[in-house]
Enzyme design. Structure first.
Site, PDB file in Angstrom:
ATOM      1  N   SER A 307     -94.844 102.961  51.301  1.00 46.59           N
ATOM      2  CA  SER A 307     -95.930 101.997  51.298  1.00 46.59           C
ATOM      3  C   SER A 307     -97.307 102.657  51.199  1.00 46.59           C
ATOM      4  O   SER A 307     -97.641 103.229  50.169  1.00 46.59           O
ATOM      5  CB  SER A 307     -95.811 101.129  52.560  1.00 46.59           C
ATOM      6  OG  SER A 307     -96.530  99.939  52.421  1.00 46.59           O
ATOM      7  N   LYS A 332     -91.634 101.476  48.057  1.00 53.09           N
ATOM      8  CA  LYS A 332     -92.011 100.139  48.523  1.00 53.09           C
ATOM      9  C   LYS A 332     -93.343  99.764  47.885  1.00 53.09           C
ATOM     10  O   LYS A 332     -94.384 100.286  48.245  1.00 53.09           O
ATOM     11  CB  LYS A 332     -92.135 100.086  50.037  1.00 53.09           C
ATOM     12  CG  LYS A 332     -92.518  98.694  50.527  1.00 53.09           C
ATOM     13  CD  LYS A 332     -92.820  98.656  51.989  1.00 53.09           C
ATOM     14  CE  LYS A 332     -93.325  97.269  52.365  1.00 53.09           C
ATOM     15  NZ  LYS A 332     -94.625  96.970  51.737  1.00 53.09           N
ATOM     16  N   GLN A 336     -97.994  92.944  52.234  1.00 52.99           N
ATOM     17  CA  GLN A 336     -97.796  91.806  53.134  1.00 52.99           C
ATOM     18  C   GLN A 336     -99.105  91.452  53.852  1.00 52.99           C
ATOM     19  O   GLN A 336     -99.981  92.299  54.013  1.00 52.99           O
ATOM     20  CB  GLN A 336     -96.739  92.133  54.202  1.00 52.99           C
ATOM     21  CG  GLN A 336     -95.314  92.160  53.709  1.00 52.99           C
ATOM     22  CD  GLN A 336     -95.024  93.325  52.792  1.00 52.99           C
ATOM     23  OE1 GLN A 336     -95.499  94.444  53.002  1.00 52.99           O
ATOM     24  NE2 GLN A 336     -94.263  93.073  51.745  1.00 52.99           N
TER      25      GLN A 336
END
Length: 488
Positions: A307, A332, A336
């Site tokens: 991420s 990833k 979010q």
């Protein structure tokens, strides 16, 4: 809870891959160039659905409450329904958290919490101290690694999950936690009275290696990480640093704005840091406002770099000329945001709202970023732990024996094979190991020998001279410093 990266026995990679932090936007943050996030997430609940859908949920709750054999807590039904909705998305990074879990998630992002200050894990059903956090009330009171926490203020941890136990240990600043402890290798139970305090979670660690090569390890991108990183970087530069290694191995991610802020320091002005694409396929690009650096940079990655770690690695690789060294990253590529105020009861809804791409427009989701120089750690870094509930001896066969053979080989006791068959060579190697740690040389692999074997391996893994990935990165930076074309 976090501290300087502990190579917690051998299963760390699998643990991290199952608990990757999401790249998070809080309600106060926004995408670069896209304006603030819309807070009325539930305003469109009627869009694309009918009243009958909502009535169906309500009717199910009513039928359960009216007909189920026992009394039903309606709040549990509602929580279960929301959790089911999130699971139906098929997205592992969108989830619902109850109030307790939501609080721990928020504290992790914020980089601080109130408690006694100890990193703990669950081992064989027991809450075990990995390490007290440096300078914490737990450390000052005398809590030690491997201590088994039995209870706090008379509340037993038996049968509780790790999150449940942690929630009992934590509490308001200034309150007392009477913690009962069983110390390893003793039968006595000890009790410590510890006054809870604010605990800062350290996420940045820096050091200078020979040849003026700076090393900065980032364990997570929390809200306090950018400032800590700037301070450590400035300190290294003031000491004459000539090249930098950034270590984001096993870093599960964090907050989008934080990693952008950190990347600005290395990416020259006008070059890309990250692109974000929303549900309407509209992209916004964040360009650097920084000036870049004149020294060579390497980023060390592995399969646990996820991420926000991947955003930093991708930005520095594509826009700052940094070399990536180690293994391909996790992969990833989504973003979010969390909604807590809208939920109204302390719970939290975490929803995937966009995907991110590297400056060159590469979506790395489920692929990861490939290193420029691929380096794997020795096999013993990822060997599986051994089952401590079984005794192993001559003429047995299995994966646990294979793990023991790998450990023995790495420690220099040469069993002669690593295929899982417990032969005489394995037995003799085990006897030599037992003798070396002042144990009776039985040649039998039982719980105490397993603990000693794993403990010895952890010490070997923690020894920096065995960190092949880091040592390769440091050597590469030294070469670039020595090269007349290394300066950017």
């Amino acid at each position: 809870m976090f501290k300087k990266r502990t190579v917690a026995l051998i299963v760390l990679l699998a643990m991290l891959l199952s608990s990757v932090l999401t790249l998070t936007l809080t309600d106060q943050l926004s995408f670069a160039g896209s304006g603030p996030l819309r807070s009325g997430v539930f305003a469109d609940i009627g869009s694309g659905s009918s009243k009958s859908d909502i009535q169906k949920i309500e009717k199910a709750i009513q039928l359960i409450k009216k007909n189920y054999l026992e009394d039903v807590d309606q709040s549990k039904l509602v929580d279960g329904a929301i959790d089911g909705m999130m699971n139906a998305l098929g997205d592992p990074f969108s989830s619902y958290m109850g109030p307790d879990t939501a609080q721990q998630f928020s504290e992790q992002i914020e980089g601080s919490f109130t408690g006694i200050g100890a990193e703990v894990s669950m081992e064989n059903g027991s809450v075990v101290v990995v390490s007290p956090i440096k300078g914490s009330p737990a450390e000052k009171a005398g809590i030690q690694p491997k201590d088994i926490l039995l209870s706090v203020n008379g509340i037993s941890f038996e049968g509780l999950s790790l999150n449940e136990a942690v929630s009992k240990i934590r509490g308001p600043k200034g309150t007392e936690a009477k913690v009962k402890v069983k110390r390893a290798d003793t039968s006595a139970e000890l009790e410590y009275t510890i006054v809870r305090d604010d605990i800062a979670l350290e996420t940045v660690y820096a050091r200078m290696e020979e040849g003026n090569v700076g090393v900065i390890e980032i364990t997570e991108f929390s809200l306090n990480t950018a400032e800590r990183f700037k301070k450590e970087l400035a300190d290294l530069e003031a000491k004459g640093m000539k090249g930098l290694v950034i270590d984001v191995r096993n870093n599960p991610g964090g907050v989008l704005s934080i990693v952008i802020d950190m990347a600005q320091q290395f990416v020259p002005k006008g070059k890309g840091i990250v692109q974000v694409e929303d549900r309407n396929k509209q992209r916004s690009q964040t360009l650097s406002k920084g000036s870049g650096k004149g020294y060579p940079i390497a980023v060390v990655t592995n399969k646990g770099s996820a991420s926000a770690s991947e955003i930093l690695a991708g930005a520095l690789q594509e826009s700052a000329g940094a070399k990536l060294i180690g293994e391909a990253t996790y992969g990833k590529g989504t973003v979010q945001t969390s909604f807590s105020e809208e939920m109204g009861d302390g719970s939290l809804l975490k929803v995937t709202i966009a995907k991110w791409l590297t400056p060159n427009g590469e979506w790395i989701h489920k692929k990861g970023i490939q290193p420029d120089i691929k380096v794997s750690q020795p096999s013993y870094f990822t060997v599986a732990p051994i089952n401590k509930e079984t005794t192993f001896k001559y003429d047995m066969l299995g994966d646990d024996i294979k793990s023991a053979q790998v450990m023995l080989s790495s420690l220099g006791f040469a069993p002669g094979r690593e295929d899982g068959y417990f032969d005489k060579g394995t037995e003799n190697a085990l006897k030599k190991f037992q003798t070396s740690v002042n144990m009776k040389a039985t040649g039998v692999l039982e719980v105490e020998t397993i603990k000693a074997l794993e403990s010895s391996l952890i010490e070997k893994i923690r020894d920096v001279k065995n960190d092949k990935q880091m040592n390769t990165a440091i050597e590469e930076i030294r070469k670039e410093i020595a090269s007349p074309v290394s300066n950017k």
